[in-house]
Design an enzyme around this catalytic site. Structure first.
Site, PDB file in Angstrom:
ATOM      1  N   LYS A  79       7.994 -17.229  39.395  1.00  0.00           N
ATOM      2  CA  LYS A  79       9.427 -17.069  39.679  1.00  0.00           C
ATOM      3  C   LYS A  79       9.601 -16.265  40.963  1.00  0.00           C
ATOM      4  O   LYS A  79       8.858 -15.303  41.214  1.00  0.00           O
ATOM      5  CB  LYS A  79      10.100 -16.358  38.504  1.00  0.00           C
ATOM      6  N   SER A 155      17.902 -17.342  33.904  1.00  0.00           N
ATOM      7  CA  SER A 155      17.798 -17.474  35.350  1.00  0.00           C
ATOM      8  C   SER A 155      16.492 -18.118  35.812  1.00  0.00           C
ATOM      9  O   SER A 155      16.370 -18.517  36.970  1.00  0.00           O
ATOM     10  CB  SER A 155      17.918 -16.094  36.004  1.00  0.00           C
ATOM     11  N   SER A 179      16.735 -15.013  30.082  1.00  0.00           N
ATOM     12  CA  SER A 179      16.378 -15.798  31.264  1.00  0.00           C
ATOM     13  C   SER A 179      15.059 -16.549  31.169  1.00  0.00           C
ATOM     14  O   SER A 179      14.789 -17.424  31.981  1.00  0.00           O
ATOM     15  CB  SER A 179      16.364 -14.902  32.510  1.00  0.00           C
TER      16      SER A 179
END
Length: 444
Positions: A79, A155, A179
């Site tokens: 990420k 997210s 997330s």
């Protein structure tokens, strides 16, 4: 979407010579490139040169009989929230693009590298991880492979898509209010949010240090558990083969079963029925205090207060470079007082103590990971729709962050885009992973 190959299966194929790390890496790089060319937005940046070099090194170790971990030679996505040496950590934003490249790896990235993982590149995300929807106006919004025009969730949106479409065996994500688990649910993969203190958060752009945790997205519970063991330094994970007979799963209608989409309610009931068929006990309990969470967090909660502290100078200097929807949420923190923040700390401590009381005797707490099916991007048409849908998406998973707990999101194969949350209190990670593997077997 075809069945995903697990970490253990890829590891076995490498070990017995059915495939090389270089071949696997090239296949996944090619998929990622095709995804981008076709308009997909899973990755912000691919590190093709670094991935090929790491794959070559893994193949050399394998030729010498020196494979260093089950993850050695397997592609992993990172990420865009984590430092990787020599790369700029943008956190899904244009605000940090001019920052210097990271001098070293975040500890969790270093652990992956030490395990021999092939780092594929940086996955897309909600700007600064501040939303459960995964929208990104700067780098495009990743979409779920499970429904036409449906969002991947946030997210860690790109991380979930990278695994779901076979562009990485595992994705490294973060979870502040869901997330990891939201995109795992919406994309049909498994996600694990560990107890926050289980993994070090250094080298990660923070959203809310009080709530931030780091976890994997992968094809199965075993995959998540194996990666968690490597990252946390725990003993290598082995499935204990727990029976479901006699396991006590607690369920409350308070807050987490309110306002469910009809398809989610049906899927949750189906999952409970399957568990009961295998001899598990479903124990209904009351936790009415959960209904106060919207009131407690009405001013933005820990995320607003703590993100404002981190962003305040950047936001004041360059607000026009932020996603306006994210900037709006951060700025709420400027209106919280020291008294408000201390009140949050007190409310959280009391809620955690109450959770310990009401969950006494539970082997796990079950809830739908998300109370809604994956929303369509076209339905998030304005600010009002954004806030309304985001609140519904975050409602269930954020409970576990507030309680400082741990949780798995396990996809329900007959109900695409819907997942079961298998949750525990802080520090119960090992038990939840073992029980999650048993639940996964039961649900097929």
């Amino acid at each position: 979407m075809s069945a995903l190959v697990t970490l253990a299966e890829w590891s076995a194929r490498l070990a017995n010579g059915r495939i090389s790390s270089r071949e696997l890496t090239e296949t996944m790089l090619e998929r990622a490139q095709r995804h981008f060319v076709s308009g997909g937005h899973a990755f912000i940046e691919l590190d093709e040169e670094g991935a090929r070099a790491a794959a070559g090194a893994a193949d050399h170790r394998l030729s010498l009989g020196r494979r260093i971990s089950p993850l050695d030679g397997l592609p992993v996505s990172i990420k865009d929230l984590f430092d990787v040496a020599g790369q700029v950590t943008r956190a899904g934003s244009r605000v940090l693009e001019g920052e210097p490249a990271a001098l070293g790896d975040a500890p969790v990235v270093a652990s992956l590298r030490e395990a021999g993982a092939v780092l594929m590149g940086r996955t897309n995300m909600t700007e600064f991880a501040y939303s459960g929807l995964g929208l990104n106006p700067h780098f495009g919004t990743p979409l779920s492979p499970l429904g036409e025009g449906c969002i991947a969730g946030g997210s860690s949106s790109g991380a979930a898509v990278s695994v779901a479409l076979g562009m990485a065996v595992v994705g490294l994500g973060s979870d502040t209010g869901g997330s990891v688990r939201i995109p795992a649910a919406f994309c049909g993969v498994t996600g694990f949010k560990p107890t926050a203190r289980r993994l070090p958060a250094q080298g990660m752009v923070p959203l809310s240090p009080s709530l931030d945790s780091i976890g994997p997205l992968a094809p199965s519970v075993a995959c998540c558990a194996q990666v968690d063991a490597m990252l946390s330094g725990a003993q290598p994970w082995r499935d204990a083969g727990l029976p479901l007979q006699g396991q006590r799963f607690f369920v409350t209608a308070d807050h987490v079963l309110e306002d469910l989409d009809a398809d989610v309610a049906e899927a949750f009931d189906w999952a409970l029925a399957r568990l009961v068929e295998q001899g598990a006990e479903i124990v209904e309990f009351r936790f009415p205090e959960l209904s106060r969470l919207p009131e407690i967090n009405a001013g933005g909660g820990f995320a607003a207060a703590e993100s404002w502290y981190w962003h305040r100078k950047r936001l004041l200097a360059a607000s026009e470079r932020y996603d306006p929807l994210v900037a709006m949420r951060i700025e709420r923190g400027s209106r919280q007082s020291a008294c408000d923040y201390l009140e949050l700390l007190l409310e959280r401590a009391e809620m955690k103590a109450r959770a310990t009381e009401v969950l006494l005797g539970a082997d796990a707490w079950l809830m739908p990971t998300v109370s809604v099916t994956p929303p369509r991007l076209a339905d998030i048409t304005d600010e009002e729709a954004y806030h309304r849908i985001n609140a519904r998406v975050l409602a269930n998973p954020s409970v576990i962050n507030f309680l400082d707990g741990c949780a798995l999101s396990i996809p329900l194969p007959r109900h695409p885009g819907i997942a079961l949350g298998v949750c525990g209190l802080g520090g119960q990670d090992a038990g939840i992973l073992q029980l999650g593997a048993a639940v996964e077997r039961c649900l097929g």
